[in-house]
Design a protein around this motif. Structure first.
Motif, PDB file in Angstrom:
ATOM      1  N   MET A   1       0.832  -1.190   0.000  1.00  0.00           N
ATOM      2  CA  MET A   1       0.000   0.000   0.000  1.00  0.00           C
ATOM      3  C   MET A   1       0.873   1.249   0.000  1.00  0.00           C
ATOM      4  O   MET A   1       1.973   1.247   0.538  1.00  0.00           O
ATOM      5  CB  MET A   1      -0.891   0.048   1.230  1.00  0.00           C
ATOM      6  N   LYS A   2       0.326   2.313  -0.556  1.00  0.00           N
ATOM      7  CA  LYS A   2       1.011   3.597  -0.506  1.00  0.00           C
ATOM      8  C   LYS A   2       0.912   4.151   0.924  1.00  0.00           C
ATOM      9  O   LYS A   2      -0.095   3.927   1.597  1.00  0.00           O
ATOM     10  CB  LYS A   2       0.375   4.580  -1.476  1.00  0.00           C
ATOM     11  N   PRO A   3       1.925   4.869   1.385  1.00  0.00           N
ATOM     12  CA  PRO A   3       1.857   5.432   2.738  1.00  0.00           C
ATOM     13  C   PRO A   3       0.711   6.410   2.945  1.00  0.00           C
ATOM     14  O   PRO A   3       0.266   6.614   4.070  1.00  0.00           O
ATOM     15  CB  PRO A   3       3.200   6.158   2.885  1.00  0.00           C
ATOM     16  N   SER A   4       0.222   7.018   1.872  1.00  0.00           N
ATOM     17  CA  SER A   4      -0.875   7.980   2.000  1.00  0.00           C
ATOM     18  C   SER A   4      -2.249   7.348   1.814  1.00  0.00           C
ATOM     19  O   SER A   4      -3.257   8.051   1.818  1.00  0.00           O
ATOM     20  CB  SER A   4      -0.686   9.107   0.986  1.00  0.00           C
ATOM     21  N   ASP A   5      -2.311   6.037   1.670  1.00  0.00           N
ATOM     22  CA  ASP A   5      -3.585   5.341   1.518  1.00  0.00           C
ATOM     23  C   ASP A   5      -4.398   5.489   2.805  1.00  0.00           C
ATOM     24  O   ASP A   5      -3.857   5.408   3.911  1.00  0.00           O
ATOM     25  CB  ASP A   5      -3.332   3.865   1.206  1.00  0.00           C
ATOM     26  N   SER A   6      -5.688   5.697   2.667  1.00  0.00           N
ATOM     27  CA  SER A   6      -6.524   5.952   3.849  1.00  0.00           C
ATOM     28  C   SER A   6      -6.557   4.756   4.809  1.00  0.00           C
ATOM     29  O   SER A   6      -6.587   4.953   6.031  1.00  0.00           O
ATOM     30  CB  SER A   6      -7.942   6.347   3.437  1.00  0.00           C
ATOM     31  N   ASP A   7      -6.519   3.538   4.292  1.00  0.00           N
ATOM     32  CA  ASP A   7      -6.485   2.366   5.177  1.00  0.00           C
ATOM     33  C   ASP A   7      -5.177   2.312   5.963  1.00  0.00           C
ATOM     34  O   ASP A   7      -5.162   1.936   7.142  1.00  0.00           O
ATOM     35  CB  ASP A   7      -6.655   1.076   4.370  1.00  0.00           C
ATOM     36  N   MET A   8      -4.089   2.692   5.315  1.00  0.00           N
ATOM     37  CA  MET A   8      -2.789   2.700   5.976  1.00  0.00           C
ATOM     38  C   MET A   8      -2.739   3.760   7.076  1.00  0.00           C
ATOM     39  O   MET A   8      -2.247   3.500   8.174  1.00  0.00           O
ATOM     40  CB  MET A   8      -1.685   2.954   4.950  1.00  0.00           C
ATOM     41  N   ILE A   9      -3.286   4.929   6.795  1.00  0.00           N
ATOM     42  CA  ILE A   9      -3.317   5.999   7.800  1.00  0.00           C
ATOM     43  C   ILE A   9      -4.231   5.612   8.963  1.00  0.00           C
ATOM     44  O   ILE A   9      -3.897   5.840  10.129  1.00  0.00           O
ATOM     45  CB  ILE A   9      -3.776   7.336   7.174  1.00  0.00           C
ATOM     46  N   MET A  10      -5.371   5.001   8.658  1.00  0.00           N
ATOM     47  CA  MET A  10      -6.298   4.561   9.700  1.00  0.00           C
ATOM     48  C   MET A  10      -5.619   3.547  10.621  1.00  0.00           C
ATOM     49  O   MET A  10      -5.707   3.650  11.846  1.00  0.00           O
ATOM     50  CB  MET A  10      -7.543   3.948   9.057  1.00  0.00           C
ATOM     51  N   THR A  11      -4.910   2.587  10.038  1.00  0.00           N
ATOM     52  CA  THR A  11      -4.192   1.588  10.829  1.00  0.00           C
ATOM     53  C   THR A  11      -3.107   2.247  11.671  1.00  0.00           C
ATOM     54  O   THR A  11      -2.927   1.908  12.845  1.00  0.00           O
ATOM     55  CB  THR A  11      -3.568   0.519   9.907  1.00  0.00           C
ATOM     56  N   SER A  12      -2.398   3.209  11.091  1.00  0.00           N
ATOM     57  CA  SER A  12      -1.344   3.917  11.824  1.00  0.00           C
ATOM     58  C   SER A  12      -1.910   4.707  12.995  1.00  0.00           C
ATOM     59  O   SER A  12      -1.331   4.705  14.091  1.00  0.00           O
ATOM     60  CB  SER A  12      -0.596   4.868  10.894  1.00  0.00           C
ATOM     61  N   LEU A  13      -3.039   5.373  12.781  1.00  0.00           N
ATOM     62  CA  LEU A  13      -3.670   6.124  13.865  1.00  0.00           C
ATOM     63  C   LEU A  13      -4.119   5.204  15.000  1.00  0.00           C
ATOM     64  O   LEU A  13      -3.914   5.507  16.177  1.00  0.00           O
ATOM     65  CB  LEU A  13      -4.867   6.917  13.337  1.00  0.00           C
ATOM     66  N   GLN A  14      -4.711   4.086  14.649  1.00  0.00           N
ATOM     67  CA  GLN A  14      -5.162   3.140  15.670  1.00  0.00           C
ATOM     68  C   GLN A  14      -3.990   2.557  16.449  1.00  0.00           C
ATOM     69  O   GLN A  14      -4.044   2.441  17.679  1.00  0.00           O
ATOM     70  CB  GLN A  14      -5.995   2.034  15.024  1.00  0.00           C
ATOM     71  N   LYS A  15      -2.920   2.191  15.745  1.00  0.00           N
ATOM     72  CA  LYS A  15      -1.739   1.635  16.411  1.00  0.00           C
ATOM     73  C   LYS A  15      -1.077   2.684  17.302  1.00  0.00           C
ATOM     74  O   LYS A  15      -0.644   2.378  18.414  1.00  0.00           O
ATOM     75  CB  LYS A  15      -0.752   1.124  15.354  1.00  0.00           C
ATOM     76  N   ALA A  16      -1.018   3.935  16.828  1.00  0.00           N
ATOM     77  CA  ALA A  16      -0.439   5.010  17.631  1.00  0.00           C
ATOM     78  C   ALA A  16      -1.254   5.237  18.910  1.00  0.00           C
ATOM     79  O   ALA A  16      -0.680   5.481  19.977  1.00  0.00           O
ATOM     80  CB  ALA A  16      -0.362   6.290  16.816  1.00  0.00           C
ATOM     81  N   LYS A  17      -2.583   5.139  18.815  1.00  0.00           N
ATOM     82  CA  LYS A  17      -3.429   5.278  20.006  1.00  0.00           C
ATOM     83  C   LYS A  17      -3.148   4.173  21.017  1.00  0.00           C
ATOM     84  O   LYS A  17      -3.065   4.424  22.217  1.00  0.00           O
ATOM     85  CB  LYS A  17      -4.901   5.254  19.609  1.00  0.00           C
ATOM     86  N   VAL A  18      -2.987   2.942  20.525  1.00  0.00           N
ATOM     87  CA  VAL A  18      -2.703   1.818  21.416  1.00  0.00           C
ATOM     88  C   VAL A  18      -1.362   2.021  22.120  1.00  0.00           C
ATOM     89  O   VAL A  18      -1.244   1.833  23.342  1.00  0.00           O
ATOM     90  CB  VAL A  18      -2.719   0.485  20.622  1.00  0.00           C
ATOM     91  N   LEU A  19      -0.341   2.409  21.358  1.00  0.00           N
ATOM     92  CA  LEU A  19       0.976   2.627  21.946  1.00  0.00           C
ATOM     93  C   LEU A  19       0.957   3.775  22.954  1.00  0.00           C
ATOM     94  O   LEU A  19       1.582   3.686  24.015  1.00  0.00           O
ATOM     95  CB  LEU A  19       2.007   2.901  20.850  1.00  0.00           C
ATOM     96  N   SER A  20       0.240   4.839  22.647  1.00  0.00           N
ATOM     97  CA  SER A  20       0.152   5.970  23.572  1.00  0.00           C
ATOM     98  C   SER A  20      -0.511   5.559  24.882  1.00  0.00           C
ATOM     99  O   SER A  20      -0.046   5.933  25.963  1.00  0.00           O
ATOM    100  CB  SER A  20      -0.635   7.122  22.946  1.00  0.00           C
ATOM    101  N   SER A  21      -1.574   4.792  24.796  1.00  0.00           N
ATOM    102  CA  SER A  21      -2.262   4.366  26.019  1.00  0.00           C
ATOM    103  C   SER A  21      -1.416   3.390  26.825  1.00  0.00           C
ATOM    104  O   SER A  21      -1.461   3.393  28.050  1.00  0.00           O
ATOM    105  CB  SER A  21      -3.624   3.760  25.689  1.00  0.00           C
ATOM    106  N   GLN A  22      -0.621   2.557  26.156  1.00  0.00           N
ATOM    107  CA  GLN A  22       0.268   1.631  26.868  1.00  0.00           C
ATOM    108  C   GLN A  22       1.315   2.372  27.696  1.00  0.00           C
ATOM    109  O   GLN A  22       1.735   1.895  28.748  1.00  0.00           O
ATOM    110  CB  GLN A  22       0.976   0.694  25.888  1.00  0.00           C
ATOM    111  N   TYR A  23       1.726   3.535  27.212  1.00  0.00           N
ATOM    112  CA  TYR A  23       2.735   4.319  27.927  1.00  0.00           C
ATOM    113  C   TYR A  23       2.130   5.401  28.805  1.00  0.00           C
ATOM    114  O   TYR A  23       2.825   6.278  29.283  1.00  0.00           O
ATOM    115  CB  TYR A  23       3.725   4.931  26.931  1.00  0.00           C
ATOM    116  N   GLY A  24       0.811   5.345  28.999  1.00  0.00           N
ATOM    117  CA  GLY A  24       0.144   6.238  29.932  1.00  0.00           C
ATOM    118  C   GLY A  24      -0.096   7.651  29.427  1.00  0.00           C
ATOM    119  O   GLY A  24      -0.326   8.556  30.228  1.00  0.00           O
ATOM    120  N   GLN A  25      -0.075   7.841  28.133  1.00  0.00           N
ATOM    121  CA  GLN A  25      -0.338   9.166  27.580  1.00  0.00           C
ATOM    122  C   GLN A  25      -1.827   9.319  27.303  1.00  0.00           C
ATOM    123  O   GLN A  25      -2.469   8.401  26.801  1.00  0.00           O
ATOM    124  CB  GLN A  25       0.448   9.379  26.291  1.00  0.00           C
ATOM    125  N   ASN A  26      -2.362  10.490  27.614  1.00  0.00           N
ATOM    126  CA  ASN A  26      -3.785  10.745  27.406  1.00  0.00           C
ATOM    127  C   ASN A  26      -4.111  11.112  25.963  1.00  0.00           C
ATOM    128  O   ASN A  26      -5.233  10.915  25.514  1.00  0.00           O
ATOM    129  CB  ASN A  26      -4.269  11.863  28.327  1.00  0.00           C
TER     130      ASN A  26
END
Length: 80
Positions: A1-26
């Protein structure tokens, strides 16, 4: 997939949210170039309840280019 593909960005946003919550960031800060930023903004507008704690930022170089471009537009016919 291209890095600017909407599915790729959606997956990146979801993964970033999971990582942020694991490290206690609001909040999750997501920085990208202009194309990825636009896609991320459209996704956050489409799913506001899912991405209400995501802060989207335009990359530093693109932000600077936008500011310089706006000054150039304002001063275009000033003779400077």
């Amino acid at each position: 997939m291209k890095p600017s593909d909407s599915d790729m960005i959606m997956t990146s946003l979801q993964k970033a949210k999971v990582l942020s919550s694991q490290y206690g960031q609001n909040f999750t800060v997501f920085t990208g170039d202009l194309q990825r930023y636009r896609v991320a903004v459209n996704i956050s507008w489409a799913y506001p309840e899912q991405f209400q704690d995501v802060i989207l930022r335009l990359g530093g170089m693109h932000f600077l280019m936008s500011c310089v471009g706006s000054v150039g537009t304002l001063m275009a016919n000033s003779g400077l």
